[in-house]
Motif scaffolding. Structure first.
Motif, mmCIF file in Angstrom:
data_model
loop_
_atom_site.group_PDB
_atom_site.id
_atom_site.type_symbol
_atom_site.label_atom_id
_atom_site.label_comp_id
_atom_site.label_asym_id
_atom_site.label_seq_id
_atom_site.Cartn_x
_atom_site.Cartn_y
_atom_site.Cartn_z
ATOM 1 N N GLN A 1 9.651 -12.774 -13.378
ATOM 2 C CA GLN A 1 10.642 -11.758 -13.028
ATOM 3 C C GLN A 1 10.470 -11.390 -11.562
ATOM 4 O OE1 GLN A 1 13.535 -9.164 -13.420
ATOM 5 N NE2 GLN A 1 12.851 -9.911 -15.356
ATOM 6 N N GLU A 2 11.560 -11.370 -10.824
ATOM 7 C CA GLU A 2 11.495 -10.902 -9.440
ATOM 8 C C GLU A 2 11.478 -9.377 -9.465
ATOM 9 O OE1 GLU A 2 14.040 -10.906 -5.324
ATOM 10 O OE2 GLU A 2 14.396 -12.500 -6.778
ATOM 11 N N ILE A 3 10.427 -8.809 -8.907
ATOM 12 C CA ILE A 3 10.246 -7.361 -8.901
ATOM 13 C C ILE A 3 10.063 -6.901 -7.464
ATOM 14 C CG2 ILE A 3 8.692 -5.487 -9.573
ATOM 15 C CD1 ILE A 3 8.126 -7.009 -12.143
ATOM 16 N N ASN A 4 10.762 -5.837 -7.118
ATOM 17 C CA ASN A 4 10.621 -5.250 -5.783
ATOM 18 C C ASN A 4 9.950 -3.885 -5.899
ATOM 19 O OD1 ASN A 4 12.012 -7.354 -4.381
ATOM 20 N ND2 ASN A 4 13.918 -6.536 -5.185
ATOM 21 N N LEU A 5 8.950 -3.673 -5.051
ATOM 22 C CA LEU A 5 8.210 -2.415 -5.031
ATOM 23 C C LEU A 5 8.534 -1.659 -3.750
ATOM 24 C CD1 LEU A 5 4.670 -3.781 -5.977
ATOM 25 C CD2 LEU A 5 6.378 -2.812 -7.523
ATOM 26 N N LYS A 6 8.699 -0.346 -3.872
ATOM 27 C CA LYS A 6 8.928 0.474 -2.682
ATOM 28 C C LYS A 6 8.273 1.833 -2.884
ATOM 29 C CE LYS A 6 12.386 2.367 0.403
ATOM 30 N NZ LYS A 6 13.803 2.561 0.678
ATOM 31 N N TRP A 7 7.275 2.120 -2.055
ATOM 32 C CA TRP A 7 6.637 3.433 -2.076
ATOM 33 C C TRP A 7 7.562 4.415 -1.382
ATOM 34 C CZ3 TRP A 7 2.357 4.688 -4.744
ATOM 35 C CH2 TRP A 7 1.496 3.670 -5.140
ATOM 36 N N ILE A 8 7.921 5.492 -2.036
ATOM 37 C CA ILE A 8 8.723 6.557 -1.455
ATOM 38 C C ILE A 8 7.800 7.555 -0.767
ATOM 39 C CG2 ILE A 8 10.429 8.371 -1.944
ATOM 40 C CD1 ILE A 8 11.319 5.359 -2.409
ATOM 41 N N GLN B 1 0.832 -1.203 0.000
ATOM 42 C CA GLN B 1 0.000 0.000 0.000
ATOM 43 C C GLN B 1 0.862 1.246 0.000
ATOM 44 O OE1 GLN B 1 -2.880 0.249 3.099
ATOM 45 N NE2 GLN B 1 -3.896 -1.652 2.544
ATOM 46 N N SER B 2 0.332 2.297 -0.634
ATOM 47 C CA SER B 2 1.010 3.597 -0.588
ATOM 48 C C SER B 2 0.942 4.132 0.840
ATOM 49 C CB SER B 2 0.358 4.568 -1.570
ATOM 50 O OG SER B 2 -0.984 4.815 -1.211
ATOM 51 N N PRO B 3 1.910 4.949 1.238
ATOM 52 C CA PRO B 3 1.917 5.489 2.604
ATOM 53 C C PRO B 3 0.650 6.261 2.985
ATOM 54 C CG PRO B 3 4.027 5.907 1.548
ATOM 55 C CD PRO B 3 3.105 5.367 0.491
ATOM 56 N N ASN B 4 0.020 6.913 2.009
ATOM 57 C CA ASN B 4 -1.210 7.655 2.320
ATOM 58 C C ASN B 4 -2.460 6.769 2.269
ATOM 59 O OD1 ASN B 4 -1.593 7.307 -0.422
ATOM 60 N ND2 ASN B 4 -1.395 9.474 -0.942
ATOM 61 N N GLY B 5 -2.288 5.490 1.877
ATOM 62 C CA GLY B 5 -3.401 4.545 1.873
ATOM 63 C C GLY B 5 -4.351 4.671 0.699
ATOM 64 N N ASP B 6 -4.036 5.536 -0.269
ATOM 65 C CA ASP B 6 -4.936 5.734 -1.411
ATOM 66 C C ASP B 6 -4.829 4.625 -2.454
ATOM 67 O OD1 ASP B 6 -5.838 8.070 -0.271
ATOM 68 O OD2 ASP B 6 -4.575 9.379 -1.506
ATOM 69 N N PHE B 7 -3.612 4.106 -2.648
ATOM 70 C CA PHE B 7 -3.363 3.125 -3.711
ATOM 71 C C PHE B 7 -2.638 1.903 -3.174
ATOM 72 C CE2 PHE B 7 -3.677 7.173 -5.949
ATOM 73 C CZ PHE B 7 -4.506 6.839 -7.014
ATOM 74 N N VAL C 1 2.837 -5.533 -13.062
ATOM 75 C CA VAL C 1 2.646 -4.661 -11.910
ATOM 76 C C VAL C 1 1.445 -3.777 -12.227
ATOM 77 C CG1 VAL C 1 3.614 -2.849 -10.448
ATOM 78 C CG2 VAL C 1 5.116 -4.629 -11.373
ATOM 79 N N VAL C 2 0.498 -3.737 -11.302
ATOM 80 C CA VAL C 2 -0.671 -2.877 -11.459
ATOM 81 C C VAL C 2 -0.753 -1.935 -10.262
ATOM 82 C CG1 VAL C 2 -2.008 -4.523 -12.833
ATOM 83 C CG2 VAL C 2 -2.266 -4.516 -10.367
ATOM 84 N N ILE C 3 -1.323 -0.772 -10.500
ATOM 85 C CA ILE C 3 -1.647 0.150 -9.414
ATOM 86 C C ILE C 3 -3.161 0.274 -9.385
ATOM 87 C CG2 ILE C 3 -1.530 2.517 -8.586
ATOM 88 C CD1 ILE C 3 1.258 2.733 -9.664
ATOM 89 N N LEU C 4 -3.716 0.067 -8.196
ATOM 90 C CA LEU C 4 -5.163 0.111 -8.022
ATOM 91 C C LEU C 4 -5.520 1.022 -6.851
ATOM 92 C CD1 LEU C 4 -5.819 -3.738 -8.146
ATOM 93 C CD2 LEU C 4 -6.230 -2.117 -9.987
ATOM 94 N N PRO C 5 -6.708 1.619 -6.891
ATOM 95 C CA PRO C 5 -7.176 2.287 -5.679
ATOM 96 C C PRO C 5 -7.213 1.256 -4.555
ATOM 97 C CG PRO C 5 -8.600 2.799 -7.538
ATOM 98 C CD PRO C 5 -7.660 1.721 -7.990
ATOM 99 N N ASN C 6 -6.919 1.680 -3.350
ATOM 100 C CA ASN C 6 -6.799 0.743 -2.239
ATOM 101 C C ASN C 6 -8.072 -0.062 -1.996
ATOM 102 O OD1 ASN C 6 -5.185 -0.449 -0.289
ATOM 103 N ND2 ASN C 6 -6.041 0.835 1.320
#
Length: 142
Positions: free
Chosen positions: A96-103, A45-51, A71-76
């Protein structure tokens, strides 16, 4: 006259073929004809919880469409099973090994191997106001 009829038939078949290919591309008829299995690999989840960003592997068991990692981005509040093609921000051929990191709530870093042997179908750098940065990982496959 026979030559003209052959040319006319050839043009007609060509136009019909182009129309069919456009329909397949537009409406993803191939997705309907080919049964694909999806495995959710990572969700964050994004830090603000939106996505939320989700990595999943799609296995179609088909000669034309084998494995892909998406990789998809969805509303939370949207269920992962309700994603659409327009939600895909990254699609690569093969597993494929993919790493996700919300900044932040508006910035996502994606780390994966991008080599000449791995074909990238889709790679979007901005999605619904979210800046996406791709980080090239060192690979043993170069």
């Amino acid at each position: 006259m026979k030559k003209f009829n052959l040319i006319l038939i050839f043009i007609t078949i060509s136009i019909i073929t182009i129309i069919i290919l456009l329909i397949i591309q537009k409406f993803s008829i191939l997705d309907i004809l080919v049964d694909c299995e999806e495995e959710d690999v990572q969700e964050t989840q994004s830090p603000n919880g939106d996505f939320k960003a989700v990595v999943f592997v799609e296995n179609c068991n088909h000669a034309l469409i084998d494995f892909s990692t998406d990789v998809v981005i969805l509303p939370n509040d949207k269920d992962i099973s309700d994603w659409d093609d327009e939600d895909i921000i990254l699609k690569v051929k093969s597993w494929q090994e993919i790493n996700l990191k919300w900044i932040s709530g508006k910035e996502l870093h994606i780390e994966y191997d991008e080599t000449p042997k791995i074909y990238t179908y889709t790679k979007i750098e901005e999605f619904k106001g979210i800046e996406i940065t791709y980080i090239q990982r060192e690979s043993d496959y170069n």
